[in-house]
Design an enzyme around this catalytic site. Structure first.
Site, PDB file in Angstrom:
ATOM      1  N   THR A 111       0.829  -1.212   0.000  1.00 53.05           N
ATOM      2  CA  THR A 111       0.000   0.000   0.000  1.00 53.05           C
ATOM      3  C   THR A 111       0.861   1.258   0.000  1.00 53.05           C
ATOM      4  O   THR A 111       0.654   2.172  -0.803  1.00 53.05           O
ATOM      5  CB  THR A 111      -0.944  -0.001   1.211  1.00 53.05           C
ATOM      6  OG1 THR A 111      -1.881  -1.074   1.070  1.00 53.05           O
ATOM      7  CG2 THR A 111      -1.711   1.315   1.312  1.00 53.05           C
ATOM      8  N   ASN A 150      -5.612  -8.727  -8.642  1.00 53.53           N
ATOM      9  CA  ASN A 150      -5.689  -9.525  -7.421  1.00 53.53           C
ATOM     10  C   ASN A 150      -6.979 -10.310  -7.281  1.00 53.53           C
ATOM     11  O   ASN A 150      -7.081 -11.189  -6.425  1.00 53.53           O
ATOM     12  CB  ASN A 150      -5.519  -8.609  -6.201  1.00 53.53           C
ATOM     13  CG  ASN A 150      -6.546  -7.495  -6.178  1.00 53.53           C
ATOM     14  OD1 ASN A 150      -6.556  -6.646  -7.057  1.00 53.53           O
ATOM     15  ND2 ASN A 150      -7.410  -7.483  -5.172  1.00 53.53           N
ATOM     16  N   HIS A 204       4.570  -9.846   2.265  1.00 50.19           N
ATOM     17  CA  HIS A 204       3.733 -10.921   2.784  1.00 50.19           C
ATOM     18  C   HIS A 204       2.975 -11.672   1.704  1.00 50.19           C
ATOM     19  O   HIS A 204       2.289 -12.660   1.986  1.00 50.19           O
ATOM     20  CB  HIS A 204       2.768 -10.401   3.865  1.00 50.19           C
ATOM     21  CG  HIS A 204       1.582  -9.657   3.360  1.00 50.19           C
ATOM     22  ND1 HIS A 204       0.346 -10.230   3.258  1.00 50.19           N
ATOM     23  CD2 HIS A 204       1.432  -8.378   2.956  1.00 50.19           C
ATOM     24  CE1 HIS A 204      -0.523  -9.338   2.805  1.00 50.19           C
ATOM     25  NE2 HIS A 204       0.127  -8.199   2.612  1.00 50.19           N
ATOM     26  N   THR A 257      12.468   4.916  10.892  1.00 49.68           N
ATOM     27  CA  THR A 257      13.509   3.940  11.220  1.00 49.68           C
ATOM     28  C   THR A 257      13.253   2.626  10.492  1.00 49.68           C
ATOM     29  O   THR A 257      12.153   2.074  10.540  1.00 49.68           O
ATOM     30  CB  THR A 257      13.558   3.693  12.743  1.00 49.68           C
ATOM     31  OG1 THR A 257      13.772   4.936  13.408  1.00 49.68           O
ATOM     32  CG2 THR A 257      14.675   2.733  13.099  1.00 49.68           C
ATOM     33  N   SER A 266       5.143  -6.330  -2.244  1.00 49.28           N
ATOM     34  CA  SER A 266       4.791  -6.566  -0.846  1.00 49.28           C
ATOM     35  C   SER A 266       5.390  -7.873  -0.366  1.00 49.28           C
ATOM     36  O   SER A 266       5.278  -8.906  -1.048  1.00 49.28           O
ATOM     37  CB  SER A 266       3.264  -6.607  -0.683  1.00 49.28           C
ATOM     38  OG  SER A 266       2.905  -6.911   0.649  1.00 49.28           O
ATOM     39  N   GLN A 308       0.906  -8.781  -6.917  1.00 45.02           N
ATOM     40  CA  GLN A 308       0.482 -10.144  -7.220  1.00 45.02           C
ATOM     41  C   GLN A 308       1.317 -10.781  -8.336  1.00 45.02           C
ATOM     42  O   GLN A 308       1.077 -11.935  -8.698  1.00 45.02           O
ATOM     43  CB  GLN A 308      -1.000 -10.164  -7.612  1.00 45.02           C
ATOM     44  CG  GLN A 308      -1.949  -9.783  -6.496  1.00 45.02           C
ATOM     45  CD  GLN A 308      -2.002 -10.811  -5.372  1.00 45.02           C
ATOM     46  OE1 GLN A 308      -1.490 -11.919  -5.494  1.00 45.02           O
ATOM     47  NE2 GLN A 308      -2.632 -10.436  -4.270  1.00 45.02           N
ATOM     48  N   CYS A 342      -8.554  -6.570   1.566  1.00 48.45           N
ATOM     49  CA  CYS A 342      -8.530  -5.173   1.991  1.00 48.45           C
ATOM     50  C   CYS A 342      -9.910  -4.530   1.920  1.00 48.45           C
ATOM     51  O   CYS A 342     -10.153  -3.510   2.545  1.00 48.45           O
ATOM     52  CB  CYS A 342      -7.554  -4.379   1.125  1.00 48.45           C
ATOM     53  SG  CYS A 342      -5.864  -4.993   1.185  1.00 48.45           S
TER      54      CYS A 342
END
Length: 392
Positions: free
Chosen positions: A74, A151, A205, A239, A203, A183, A333
């Site tokens: 995102t 997706n 994950h 960070t 992404s 994807q 989402c």
């Protein structure tokens, strides 16, 4: 060790690779200092992040200085869009009609700052054609966004052809081209170094890494809208998350390096074909889009959308869940949205009728999906349809 034989929602998230997670945890504990600190411990942590960046760049075949570590897909999608707000005047943004909400909703939000959002329509098969993109462009279009793989339907978009078409325009200023590759990475061949692709989102994950970690590919430096401590070349302050970054690096090397995923992708093509063939024998089932059966090469074998007549998607999801099989109605989402944000905008853009869209579900697969898992899923789907009276 937990198995995932009945998990078919990999497009929503993939379970983290346990071995990689443990190795990344050890690295983050050994290099625990803030990478921005100027003492030796901080310098060592910073060096580890730069090592990760170089290793990611080798997998993706891009320069290390084009990669920015982020908090996920995102944010990687938002940065190029929000950078438009640093421009002295507003213009237009062109997005594909089937974009993920991370792109679609953020683009719409810029309307409040005077930007116009244009939409490139898709075919009934969910494909955004280069000619359609060119047709919808305006002279003031600053950014074009088209995802690599949808997706919900698995539609593989012709991003390289779109990039070439944008670059070939003469007498016009070329807009930047952003690709949501969430994807696509690790699932289909992906060439971010292709000329004309300016930015792309990845992404962790989705490829067995940690949630809260992602990558932004940016061919050239852009002006950040959000500022802070100046980390990641000033593009993404905050960070750095060494744990997530190191896990992402190892996942890219294990799952996204072409020589590693090509074999599993070929096997998945066969599984997907058998799965779609099995679904086609279920009387109430319609594959979405229907041309997928004739043109499988246009779709990712890792995602299949189908509609079961007379059975609302949420009912199908819950019924299969009761049997221990896990699927979804579409983008995780958007699954809890209601009111004006409800509905299935991707399917609506494809011209799918409301009843079919209401009754549609998504099956998605991962590296641990086996042949017997597909057979068990088909059996569970048939039993569920029989019990729920689908098609009556």
């Amino acid at each position: 060790m937990k198995t995932y034989s009945q998990y078919f929602d990999w497009a929503a998230t993939s379970p983290a690779d346990r071995g990689i997670a443990l190795e990344a945890l050890n690295v983050s504990q050994e290099f625990y200092a803030n990478p921005s600190s100027v003492h030796k411990a901080g310098i060592d942590a910073h060096a580890k992040i730069e090592e990760a960046r170089k290793r990611c760049a080798r997998v993706l075949n891009v320069r290390a200085d084009t990669l920015i570590f982020t908090s996920g897909g995102t944010e990687s999608n938002h940065i190029p869009i929000l950078s438009l707000l640093t421009r002295p005047s507003a213009g237009s943004i062109l997005i594909g009609s089937t974009e993920h909400a991370a792109v679609r909703e953020q683009a719409y939000a810029l309307r409040h700052a005077g930007w116009t959002v244009l939409t490139a329509d898709c075919t009934t098969g969910g494909i955004i054609c280069p000619d359609e993109v060119l047709k919808k462009l305006r002279d003031d279009t600053a950014l074009v966004c088209v995802m690599a793989v949808n997706n919900e339907t698995g539609a593989i978009q012709p991003i390289y052809e779109i990039a070439d078409a944008l670059s070939a325009r003469t007498g016009k200023k070329r807009p930047k081209f952003h690709v949501d590759a969430v994807q696509a990475c690790g699932k289909i061949p992906l060439d971010l170094s292709h000329a004309g692709i300016d930015t792309a989102a990845i992404s962790a994950h989705k490829i067995y890494g940690m949630r809260g970690t992602g990558l932004l590919y940016s061919a050239a430096r852009q002006e950040p809208f959000l500022r802070g401590g100046g980390q990641e070349g000033g593009i993404r302050s905050g960070t750095e998350n060494l744990f997530g970054i190191w896990a992402l690096t190892l996942c890219l090397e294990k799952y996204a390096a072409r020589q590693n995923f090509e074999h599993s992708a070929e096997n998945q093509k066969k599984r997907c074909a058998r799965f779609i063939g099995g679904l086609s024998t279920v009387a109430s089932c319609t594959i979405i889009p229907q041309n997928r059966i004739r043109e499988p090469e246009l779709y990712s074998p890792w995602i299949v959308q189908a509609s079961f007549k007379g059975i609302p998607g949420e009912v199908m999801v819950r019924a299969l869940s009761a049997r221990g099989f896990y699927i979804s109605t579409g983008s995780a989402c958007s699954s809890h949205k209601s009111g004006t944000n409800a509905g299935r905008p991707v399917l609506e853009a494809m011209g799918i009728d409301k009843e079919s869209a209401l009754c549609s579900v998504r099956f998605s697969f991962g590296a641990h999906t086996r042949d017997e898992d597909i057979d068990n899923l088909l059996e569970a789907v048939q039993k569920t349809v029989n019990e729920l009276g689908g098609g009556n």
